[in-house]
Design a protein around this motif. Structure first.
Motif, PDB file in Angstrom:
ATOM      1  N   ALA A 155     -15.091  -0.710  -4.098  1.00 53.73           N
ATOM      2  CA  ALA A 155     -14.244  -0.475  -5.274  1.00 53.73           C
ATOM      3  C   ALA A 155     -15.113  -0.171  -6.492  1.00 53.73           C
ATOM      4  O   ALA A 155     -14.774   0.695  -7.309  1.00 53.73           O
ATOM      5  CB  ALA A 155     -13.359  -1.697  -5.534  1.00 53.73           C
ATOM      6  N   ASP A 173      -5.329  -2.435   1.779  1.00 55.98           N
ATOM      7  CA  ASP A 173      -5.452  -1.067   2.279  1.00 55.98           C
ATOM      8  C   ASP A 173      -6.072  -1.020   3.673  1.00 55.98           C
ATOM      9  O   ASP A 173      -7.229  -1.379   3.857  1.00 55.98           O
ATOM     10  CB  ASP A 173      -6.297  -0.238   1.314  1.00 55.98           C
ATOM     11  N   TRP A 183      -4.772  -0.692  -8.167  1.00 56.32           N
ATOM     12  CA  TRP A 183      -5.383   0.030  -7.046  1.00 56.32           C
ATOM     13  C   TRP A 183      -6.509  -0.792  -6.442  1.00 56.32           C
ATOM     14  O   TRP A 183      -6.589  -0.941  -5.212  1.00 56.32           O
ATOM     15  CB  TRP A 183      -5.942   1.383  -7.508  1.00 56.32           C
ATOM     16  N   THR A 233     -12.605   5.292   1.037  1.00 58.48           N
ATOM     17  CA  THR A 233     -11.382   4.674   1.561  1.00 58.48           C
ATOM     18  C   THR A 233     -11.135   4.955   3.034  1.00 58.48           C
ATOM     19  O   THR A 233     -10.527   4.134   3.725  1.00 58.48           O
ATOM     20  CB  THR A 233     -10.154   5.144   0.757  1.00 58.48           C
ATOM     21  N   ILE A 291       0.826  -1.202   0.000  1.00 53.57           N
ATOM     22  CA  ILE A 291       0.000   0.000   0.000  1.00 53.57           C
ATOM     23  C   ILE A 291       0.862   1.255   0.000  1.00 53.57           C
ATOM     24  O   ILE A 291       0.628   2.207  -0.752  1.00 53.57           O
ATOM     25  CB  ILE A 291      -0.935   0.000   1.225  1.00 53.57           C
ATOM     26  N   SER A 299     -15.120   2.220   4.536  1.00 51.71           N
ATOM     27  CA  SER A 299     -14.368   0.959   4.613  1.00 51.71           C
ATOM     28  C   SER A 299     -13.972   0.596   6.042  1.00 51.71           C
ATOM     29  O   SER A 299     -13.497  -0.520   6.285  1.00 51.71           O
ATOM     30  CB  SER A 299     -13.113   1.047   3.743  1.00 51.71           C
ATOM     31  N   PHE A 312     -15.820  -4.705   0.331  1.00 55.00           N
ATOM     32  CA  PHE A 312     -14.721  -3.990  -0.316  1.00 55.00           C
ATOM     33  C   PHE A 312     -14.824  -4.045  -1.834  1.00 55.00           C
ATOM     34  O   PHE A 312     -14.467  -3.083  -2.519  1.00 55.00           O
ATOM     35  CB  PHE A 312     -13.376  -4.539   0.165  1.00 55.00           C
ATOM     36  N   ASN A 329      -5.248  -3.812  -4.404  1.00 58.66           N
ATOM     37  CA  ASN A 329      -4.634  -3.384  -3.145  1.00 58.66           C
ATOM     38  C   ASN A 329      -5.671  -2.843  -2.161  1.00 58.66           C
ATOM     39  O   ASN A 329      -5.589  -3.094  -0.961  1.00 58.66           O
ATOM     40  CB  ASN A 329      -3.556  -2.333  -3.407  1.00 58.66           C
ATOM     41  N   PHE A 330      -6.642  -2.091  -2.695  1.00 59.12           N
ATOM     42  CA  PHE A 330      -7.689  -1.564  -1.826  1.00 59.12           C
ATOM     43  C   PHE A 330      -8.495  -2.693  -1.197  1.00 59.12           C
ATOM     44  O   PHE A 330      -8.768  -2.683   0.009  1.00 59.12           O
ATOM     45  CB  PHE A 330      -8.623  -0.644  -2.619  1.00 59.12           C
ATOM     46  N   ARG A 376     -13.420  -3.188   7.416  1.00 61.55           N
ATOM     47  CA  ARG A 376     -11.972  -3.364   7.596  1.00 61.55           C
ATOM     48  C   ARG A 376     -11.668  -4.110   8.883  1.00 61.55           C
ATOM     49  O   ARG A 376     -10.793  -4.984   8.918  1.00 61.55           O
ATOM     50  CB  ARG A 376     -11.277  -2.008   7.600  1.00 61.55           C
TER      51      ARG A 376
END
Length: 411
Positions: free
Chosen positions: A276, A61, A53, A293, A24, A297, A272, A56-57, A301
């Motif tokens: 996205a 992330d 992106w 983000t 990240i 999230s 997630f 990874n998100f 998360r």
């Protein structure tokens, strides 16, 4: 903690975390700061970069940082426990460690990279000490409550920006609404002039960058402490509780870890993926991206972080005797050196005082640098720790905290 008194689960989890964090952070090393939130802020964007992106998100992330925070809480409980067992003052041991961690953090911020988390961890660790005598159940319960409250506050706070955006989209929006949105973009540093200035600064010399930090960003480490109550301290509390009940040490049944990993991932992963999708649908508008983000999230998360803990413990126990897992664990034992060492290497590669490759690569290409750094971590950590008790910076931190040079070489 002596080199012979280790928990493989905690070491390997820390190794996975320090490696995952770079996946990240690489964008923040090589591209403008807000490209960390909005990939379109960078001048290097392709379809592959947007795909990178998204991957990874969805997968990394905030999750690896969260895993790191949980492990910090667990390690804090372990250090306090062993200080008491050896007849030392837990208060003196803990706060000496936090003081020097804060010094390392300030050095990291001003001389290397603006993305430092060490100062935040030191400040949060000071607060965490207040809860050291709480039971595991109480730590986890109130850690989760504090995290959820912080997430709700963050969601409601950032929602006001979306309200302004909605008003601006209407016919003949009020001038004050348009002015406020312009102010928000300016504050976030995403206006073209701001991005150009940041790029020129990071492509310039070391002294100019240091002077800018000392004059314009000197308060940033203190401002970042506000993140403590919102996320960092609650996650550290949860980690301290997971150490006390043995969960993070691998003391639950494999069936329990499998069930927790399955449920946490089954709930969080679709969230997630949906977030996205919203980012793509909204053309990566920065205000939407801040909400997606940083705020929306936050709740899924937490579920994915716990899911990762359970899933990775299963992996660690399954492959505990493999050479690769042992190397990951060694990278975790030297996580402090690997974390700061990564900053040294990456700023040298991308900043103007080094090789000057800032804004020369897209996110997809940057993953090659991540793979190279992972390989380096895995290659050096285990051979070093076969000869020495600690990683080099772990040894320095320990020596400073104890006020005397610690034995380094294994006998």
């Amino acid at each position: 903690m002596s080199a012979s008194q280790r928990y493989l689960e905690m070491d390997a989890l820390r190794g996975f975390a320090v490696m995952g964090i770079l996946a990240i952070n690489i964008a923040a090393f090589a591209q403008p700061e807000m490209a960390f939130v909005n990939p379109l802020v960078s001048s290097q964007v392709s379809g592959l970069d947007l795909g990178s992106w998204a991957a990874n998100f969805i997968l990394f992330d905030g999750k690896m940082r969260g895993l790191f925070s949980i492990l910090f809480g667990a390690s804090t409980a372990l250090v306090i426990e062993r200080a008491i067992a050896s007849g030392q003052s837990a208060t003196k041991v803990h706060f000496s460690r936090m003081f020097w961690l804060a010094i390392f953090g300030l050095f990291h911020f001003f001389f290397l990279w603006i993305g430092d988390i060490l100062f935040l961890y030191a400040g949060s660790g000071c607060v965490l000490f207040l809860f050291r005598n709480w039971s595991a159940e109480r730590l986890i319960r109130w850690g989760v409550i504090a995290y959820v409250v912080g997430a709700i506050l963050l969601i409601t706070s950032l929602a006001s920006m979306l309200s302004l955006l909605e008003q601006a989209a209407q016919a003949n929006p009020p001038r004050e609404v348009l002015d406020r949105i312009s102010e928000i973009y300016a504050e976030l540093g995403t206006l073209p002039a701001d991005v150009a200035a940041e790029t020129a600064r990071l492509q310039g010399g070391f002294s100019g960058l240091l002077n800018y930090k000392l004059s314009e960003q000197w308060s940033t480490p203190l401002e970042n402490l506000m993140l403590g109550p919102i996320e960092t301290i609650p996650l550290m509390m949860i980690g301290m509780g997971l150490y006390k009940n043995g969960f993070i040490l691998g003391q639950e049944s494999r069936a329990a870890y499998g069930k927790i990993a399955g449920w946490m991932m089954a709930v969080s992963l679709p969230c997630f993926i949906a977030l996205a999708g919203i980012a793509y649908a909204r053309d990566f508008n920065t205000i939407w991206m801040m909400n997606i983000t940083q705020a929306w999230s936050s709740l899924p998360r937490l579920l994915m972080i716990i899911g990762y803990v359970a899933l990775l413990i299963l992996v660690i126990q399954r492959f505990r005797d493999s050479r690769l897992l042992q190397r990951v664990a060694a990278a975790g034992r030297a996580a402090f050196s690997n974390y700061l060492g990564t900053s040294i290497v990456m700023t040298f590669i991308f900043y103007g005082w080094g090789l000057g490759y800032f804004e020369q690569f897209g996110r997809f290409e940057l993953q090659l640098f991540v793979l190279g750094a992972w390989l380096l971590m895995l290659l050096w950590s285990r051979p070093w720790l076969m000869r020495f008790r600690y990683g080099p910076l772990e040894w320095l931190w320990r020596s400073l905290a104890k006020g005397q040079v610690q034995p380094m070489r294994l006998t």
